[in-house]
Design an enzyme around this catalytic site. Sequence first.
Site, PDB file in Angstrom:
ATOM      1  N   THR A  90      43.228  28.282  27.461  1.00  0.00           N
ATOM      2  CA  THR A  90      43.091  26.556  27.697  1.00  0.00           C
ATOM      3  C   THR A  90      44.510  25.873  27.176  1.00  0.00           C
ATOM      4  OG1 THR A  90      41.520  26.544  26.189  1.00  0.00           O
ATOM      5  CG2 THR A  90      40.810  25.852  28.209  1.00  0.00           C
ATOM      6  N   ARG A 130      43.369  28.730  44.723  1.00  0.00           N
ATOM      7  CA  ARG A 130      42.563  27.512  44.875  1.00  0.00           C
ATOM      8  C   ARG A 130      42.839  26.678  43.688  1.00  0.00           C
ATOM      9  NH1 ARG A 130      37.378  31.017  45.568  1.00  0.00           N
ATOM     10  NH2 ARG A 130      38.965  32.227  44.104  1.00  0.00           N
ATOM     11  N   ALA A 135      52.774  19.145  60.732  1.00  0.00           N
ATOM     12  CA  ALA A 135      53.369  19.379  61.994  1.00  0.00           C
ATOM     13  C   ALA A 135      52.596  18.552  63.054  1.00  0.00           C
ATOM     14  CB  ALA A 135      53.402  20.793  62.275  1.00  0.00           C
ATOM     15  N   HIS A 178      48.384  28.100  32.960  1.00  0.00           N
ATOM     16  CA  HIS A 178      47.470  29.061  32.877  1.00  0.00           C
ATOM     17  C   HIS A 178      47.299  29.609  34.546  1.00  0.00           C
ATOM     18  CE1 HIS A 178      43.806  31.431  32.633  1.00  0.00           C
ATOM     19  NE2 HIS A 178      43.333  30.657  33.494  1.00  0.00           N
ATOM     20  N   HIS A 210      48.220  33.415  36.315  1.00  0.00           N
ATOM     21  CA  HIS A 210      47.336  34.232  37.143  1.00  0.00           C
ATOM     22  C   HIS A 210      48.291  34.371  38.724  1.00  0.00           C
ATOM     23  CE1 HIS A 210      43.571  35.649  38.854  1.00  0.00           C
ATOM     24  NE2 HIS A 210      43.929  34.815  39.678  1.00  0.00           N
ATOM     25  N   ARG A 245      51.001  37.935  42.414  1.00  0.00           N
ATOM     26  CA  ARG A 245      51.926  37.663  43.513  1.00  0.00           C
ATOM     27  C   ARG A 245      53.390  38.196  43.105  1.00  0.00           C
ATOM     28  NH1 ARG A 245      48.689  37.625  47.741  1.00  0.00           N
ATOM     29  NH2 ARG A 245      47.174  35.978  47.641  1.00  0.00           N
TER      30      ARG A 245
HETATM   31  C1  FAD Z   1      47.794  42.353  46.776  1.00  0.00           C
HETATM   32  C2  FAD Z   1      46.877  41.482  47.351  1.00  0.00           C
HETATM   33  C3  FAD Z   1      46.133  41.810  48.390  1.00  0.00           C
HETATM   34  C4  FAD Z   1      44.917  40.771  49.155  1.00  0.00           C
HETATM   35  N1  FAD Z   1      44.433  41.185  50.271  1.00  0.00           N
HETATM   36  C5  FAD Z   1      43.574  40.248  50.603  1.00  0.00           C
HETATM   37  C6  FAD Z   1      42.738  40.458  51.903  1.00  0.00           C
HETATM   38  O1  FAD Z   1      43.049  41.548  52.411  1.00  0.00           O
HETATM   39  N2  FAD Z   1      42.100  39.722  52.393  1.00  0.00           N
HETATM   40  C7  FAD Z   1      41.747  38.652  51.669  1.00  0.00           C
HETATM   41  O2  FAD Z   1      40.971  37.620  52.071  1.00  0.00           O
HETATM   42  N3  FAD Z   1      42.360  38.212  50.654  1.00  0.00           N
HETATM   43  C8  FAD Z   1      43.108  39.143  50.144  1.00  0.00           C
HETATM   44  N4  FAD Z   1      43.913  38.731  49.049  1.00  0.00           N
HETATM   45  C9  FAD Z   1      43.766  37.669  48.376  1.00  0.00           C
HETATM   46  C10 FAD Z   1      42.890  37.733  46.886  1.00  0.00           C
HETATM   47  O3  FAD Z   1      41.467  38.155  47.517  1.00  0.00           O
HETATM   48  C11 FAD Z   1      42.531  36.184  46.418  1.00  0.00           C
HETATM   49  O4  FAD Z   1      41.915  35.267  46.915  1.00  0.00           O
HETATM   50  C12 FAD Z   1      43.618  35.597  45.939  1.00  0.00           C
HETATM   51  O5  FAD Z   1      44.626  36.646  45.366  1.00  0.00           O
HETATM   52  C13 FAD Z   1      43.707  34.342  44.974  1.00  0.00           C
HETATM   53  O6  FAD Z   1      42.781  35.071  43.840  1.00  0.00           O
HETATM   54  P1  FAD Z   1      41.988  34.133  43.020  1.00  0.00           P
HETATM   55  O7  FAD Z   1      40.805  33.748  43.654  1.00  0.00           O
HETATM   56  O8  FAD Z   1      42.019  34.885  41.558  1.00  0.00           O
HETATM   57  O9  FAD Z   1      43.176  32.966  42.461  1.00  0.00           O
HETATM   58  P2  FAD Z   1      42.661  31.325  42.443  1.00  0.00           P
HETATM   59  O10 FAD Z   1      41.974  30.867  43.658  1.00  0.00           O
HETATM   60  O11 FAD Z   1      43.981  30.453  41.882  1.00  0.00           O
HETATM   61  O12 FAD Z   1      41.623  31.342  41.155  1.00  0.00           O
HETATM   62  C14 FAD Z   1      41.992  31.613  39.879  1.00  0.00           C
HETATM   63  C15 FAD Z   1      40.602  31.918  39.162  1.00  0.00           C
HETATM   64  O13 FAD Z   1      39.888  30.735  39.227  1.00  0.00           O
HETATM   65  C16 FAD Z   1      38.380  31.168  39.457  1.00  0.00           C
HETATM   66  N5  FAD Z   1      37.999  30.417  40.822  1.00  0.00           N
HETATM   67  C17 FAD Z   1      38.750  29.546  41.571  1.00  0.00           C
HETATM   68  N6  FAD Z   1      37.934  29.126  42.467  1.00  0.00           N
HETATM   69  C18 FAD Z   1      36.606  29.847  42.269  1.00  0.00           C
HETATM   70  C19 FAD Z   1      35.339  29.453  43.017  1.00  0.00           C
HETATM   71  N7  FAD Z   1      35.221  28.811  44.053  1.00  0.00           N
HETATM   72  N8  FAD Z   1      34.414  30.336  42.690  1.00  0.00           N
HETATM   73  C20 FAD Z   1      34.432  30.913  41.213  1.00  0.00           C
HETATM   74  N9  FAD Z   1      35.735  31.091  40.606  1.00  0.00           N
HETATM   75  C21 FAD Z   1      36.858  30.733  41.140  1.00  0.00           C
HETATM   76  C22 FAD Z   1      38.603  32.561  39.418  1.00  0.00           C
HETATM   77  O14 FAD Z   1      38.321  33.079  38.494  1.00  0.00           O
HETATM   78  C23 FAD Z   1      39.982  32.923  39.886  1.00  0.00           C
HETATM   79  O15 FAD Z   1      40.211  34.240  39.624  1.00  0.00           O
HETATM   80  C24 FAD Z   1      44.814  39.640  48.335  1.00  0.00           C
HETATM   81  C25 FAD Z   1      45.534  39.098  47.192  1.00  0.00           C
HETATM   82  C26 FAD Z   1      46.442  40.258  46.549  1.00  0.00           C
HETATM   83  C27 FAD Z   1      47.206  39.794  45.465  1.00  0.00           C
END
Ligand code: FAD
Length: 311
Positions: free
Chosen positions: A89, A114, A123, A222, A226, A231
């Site tokens: 935090t 997200r 657009a 933070h 992540h 990325r």
């Molecule tokens: C190399 C790579 C390959 C990928 N391939 C695919 C693919 O083939 N298909 C596909 O669909 N996606 C793919 N993704 C996307 C991946 O699954 C994640 O959706 C994306 O990286 C966002 O990660 P995140 O949800 O941790 O991030 P953020 O949305 O930034 O969230 C950060 C953290 O907040 C928490 N959080 C946010 N929103 C919620 C929620 N609603 N509920 C619970 N916890 C939440 C979680 O702890 C999360 O880790 C890929 C990503 C990478 C890096």
Amino acid sequence: MRLTPKQQDEVATQRSETYQTLRATVPALEEILCEPLPVLDHGFVRVIDYMGDDAAIVQAARVSYGRGTRRVSEDQGLINYLMRHRHTTPFEMCEIKYHVKLPIFVARQWIRHRTANVNEHSARYSILDKEFYIPAPEHLAAQATTNRQGRGAPIDSEAAQRALDLLRRDAEAAYAGYAELLNEDASGAPIDPRRPSLARELARINLSLGFYTQWYWKIDLHNLLHFLSLRGDPHAQHEIRAYAEVILDTLKRWVPMAHAAFLEYRMNAALISATGLAVIRRLLAGEQVEQAASGLSPREWRELMAALGRP
Ligand SMILES: Cc1cc2nc3c(=O)[nH]c(=O)nc-3n(C[C@H](O)[C@H](O)[C@H](O)COP(=O)(O)OP(=O)(O)OC[C@H]3O[C@@H](n4cnc5c(N)ncnc54)[C@H](O)[C@@H]3O)c2cc1C
């Protein structure tokens, strides 16, 4: 073109306006504020605004009133501790806002994160520029055989040229169709008054994923870390990684201590499973360990050996 002459004037105006503030500012980041930092062939990242600095992280962690009199090494030590122990935090106390210009296929990966605030160029409202991404020839590679989500060896120069020609030809044709459907000149008047001008929200639907879009993107530190850990990783697609690398450079200017801790404990560190740890212990004890008897899958074994720098 990354910025039109009008946009360049706007940046110059923004950079000529200064404000007096009691808030912390970071001179190294101020140096590049609003400036477009080039990415790929037409893209950029611009830092628009920010809140907080390394001291704000430390201040939040200590819940102190002032910036304190502790030494820099103590602040770095505390930030390292927070990063190492995922005490996250205090990093949320810092925020940054970027203006990003990026191909739509990169935007689709990016938007999966997200925990940011996004406002995208519409657009439906505006006409998209004729700008589409064409990879540099050295980045044209064949489908990877070991990883279905990646690139393998580079393709030969003749095949690369054919691929580039095809990408360019199709993008040019898509934009020509877009312009014909819009039937608008720069002032918004019909080019051919005998034809209708299709709504912008419909004319755009034939444009492909390589066309550029733009957005304002605001995120706390933070969640930015992540984003960068996913990325900026070698498993991420080259094109989004190119943006992550530029953002990492802005981080180094903005919060150098958090940046150093992030490289040390996250970006260049490795997460080792319990079984992987047991393998390392056996190796350190001088045991010969083979993958088959290690308890690790061939893929996990390869990843562990790569992290250990062993062939
Ligand atoms: C190399 C790579 C390959 C990928 N391939 C695919 C693919 O083939 N298909 C596909 O669909 N996606 C793919 N993704 C996307 C991946 O699954 C994640 O959706 C994306 O990286 C966002 O990660 P995140 O949800 O941790 O991030 P953020 O949305 O930034 O969230 C950060 C953290 O907040 C928490 N959080 C946010 N929103 C919620 C929620 N609603 N509920 C619970 N916890 C939440 C979680 O702890 C999360 O880790 C890929 C990503 C990478 C890096």
